[in-house]
Motif scaffolding. Structure first.
Motif, short mmCIF file in Angstrom:
data_model
loop_
_atom_site.label_atom_id
_atom_site.label_comp_id
_atom_site.label_asym_id
_atom_site.label_seq_id
_atom_site.Cartn_x
_atom_site.Cartn_y
_atom_site.Cartn_z
N LEU A 242 0.83 -1.21 0.00
CA LEU A 242 0.00 0.00 0.00
C LEU A 242 0.86 1.26 0.00
N ALA A 243 1.92 1.24 0.77
CA ALA A 243 2.80 2.40 0.81
C ALA A 243 3.48 2.60 -0.54
N ASP A 244 3.88 1.51 -1.18
CA ASP A 244 4.47 1.60 -2.51
C ASP A 244 3.48 2.22 -3.49
N SER A 245 2.22 1.76 -3.43
CA SER A 245 1.20 2.28 -4.34
C SER A 245 1.01 3.78 -4.14
N ASP A 246 0.98 4.20 -2.88
CA ASP A 246 0.78 5.62 -2.60
C ASP A 246 1.96 6.45 -3.07
N ALA A 247 3.16 5.95 -2.83
CA ALA A 247 4.36 6.69 -3.26
C ALA A 247 4.42 6.78 -4.78
N ARG A 248 4.07 5.70 -5.46
CA ARG A 248 4.08 5.72 -6.93
C ARG A 248 2.96 6.64 -7.46
N ALA A 249 1.85 6.69 -6.72
CA ALA A 249 0.81 7.65 -7.09
C ALA A 249 1.34 9.06 -7.05
N GLY A 250 2.24 9.30 -6.10
CA GLY A 250 2.87 10.61 -6.01
C GLY A 250 3.71 10.96 -7.21
N GLU A 251 4.07 9.94 -7.99
CA GLU A 251 4.82 10.14 -9.23
C GLU A 251 3.89 10.20 -10.45
N GLY A 252 2.58 10.19 -10.20
CA GLY A 252 1.61 10.29 -11.29
C GLY A 252 1.08 8.98 -11.80
N ALA A 253 1.36 7.87 -11.11
CA ALA A 253 0.98 6.55 -11.62
C ALA A 253 -0.51 6.29 -11.61
N LEU A 254 -1.28 7.05 -10.83
CA LEU A 254 -2.72 6.83 -10.76
C LEU A 254 -3.50 8.01 -11.32
N PHE A 255 -2.85 8.72 -12.24
CA PHE A 255 -3.51 9.83 -12.92
C PHE A 255 -3.76 9.48 -14.38
N ASP A 256 -4.95 9.82 -14.87
CA ASP A 256 -5.27 9.62 -16.28
C ASP A 256 -6.37 10.61 -16.65
N ALA A 257 -6.18 11.31 -17.75
CA ALA A 257 -7.13 12.34 -18.16
C ALA A 257 -7.78 12.01 -19.50
N SER A 258 -7.77 10.73 -19.88
CA SER A 258 -8.30 10.36 -21.19
C SER A 258 -9.81 10.45 -21.29
#
Length: 282
Positions: A242-258
């Motif tokens: 979970l911490a890995d997922s959150d940190a990677r989200a901080g790098e934009g991994a869970l962003f999408d504007a399509s």
């Protein structure tokens, strides 16, 4: 005939409900490890069949007559590649016409640890020769309800995603997209995410407004966030993921504007504040 694996789970049940809005109950098959858990679906006329990812002898018989299958990714992290591979092989043996799979957002390039098994599954689908749809789901907004009560109690929301925007959507939005893909027989890759997204600061502000208690967001280093999650009672390996997922989200991994999810379901995705307000502990 439309079949859904994991039909007793939160997403699976919502997909079944969405399918029943589109097709007759006798054309829907609920595939579950424990059929007694979906007696209510059977009462509606849905076909219920025993289906256990880890019991391969159950797979091919349960897929008899199925033309389109939704493979909902399992929750046994570390075992999912083998489980999914068994289902894909069974689908091929049963001559299923189309397999839709619930993958993860931008699976081909996602840095999340959770993405590894999804990439493997996508590769197995490609190698199978089966027509398939990759439903690359972003985060569920409901994921953030797990920590909402604690955040309100302690007046602080913890995380490691900084100021990044999370393009989360309600679980029901993803379920509706899956049902649409099955009924329409869609193939290809679909990056599915909600809009507009939100930051953790915005989530903390919403929790403050909804609860009447001031909540602020505290951004932590990944290791410190993992330690906090473990201290809160989560098993160490799961806390690390979970911490890995959150940190990677901080790098934009869970962003999408399509906007692909909205296009697929034919409406805007459910506002994230609405989902939080509805599910907030009272």
């Amino acid at each position: 005939m439309f079949a859904v694996t994991g039909a007793s789970g939160q997403l699976g049940r919502l997909v079944i409900t969405a399918l029943l809005d589109r097709v007759a109950p006798d054309r829907v098959v609920a595939l579950v490890r424990a059929p007694e858990r979906v007696a209510d679906l059977a009462a509606l006329g849905v076909q219920v069949r025993g289906f256990d990812y880890d019991a391969r002898e159950t797979l091919v018989p349960a897929l008899a007559g199925v033309e389109r299958l939704l493979l909902i990714s399992g929750n046994a992290i570390g075992s999912r590649s083998a489980q999914h591979g068994a289902v894909i092989a069974a689908a091929k043996a049963a001559r299923v016409g189309l397999v839709a799979y619930t993958s993860i957002l931008h699976a081909d390039r996602s840095p999340l640890q959770l993405a590894t098994e999804h990439r493997t599954t996508e590769g197995m689908l490609a190698a199978s020769g089966l027509d398939h749809a990759l439903l690359r789901n972003g985060w569920y907004t409901e994921n953030y309800l797990m920590s909402a009560g604690s955040a309100i109690e302690h007046r602080v929301l913890l995380g490691s995603s900084g100021a990044a925007v999370i393009s989360a959507a309600a679980r029901a939005d993803y379920a509706e997209a899956a049902a649409t893909a099955l009924v329409r027989g869609l193939t290809g890759t679909f990056e599915l995410a909600g809009a507009p997204g939100f930051t953790q600061d915005e989530l903390a502000a919403a929790l403050s407004e909804l609860s009447g208690v001031p909540v602020t967001y505290r951004d932590l280093a990944q290791s410190d966030y993992a330690a906090a999650l473990e201290q809160a009672g989560l098993p160490g390996p799961f806390a690390a993921i979970l911490a890995d997922s959150d940190a990677r989200a901080g790098e934009g991994a869970l962003f999408d504007a399509s906007g692909t999810l909205s296009q697929l379901i034919g409406r805007p995705t459910t506002p994230w504040r609405e989902t939080i307000a509805k599910g907030l502990p009272r």
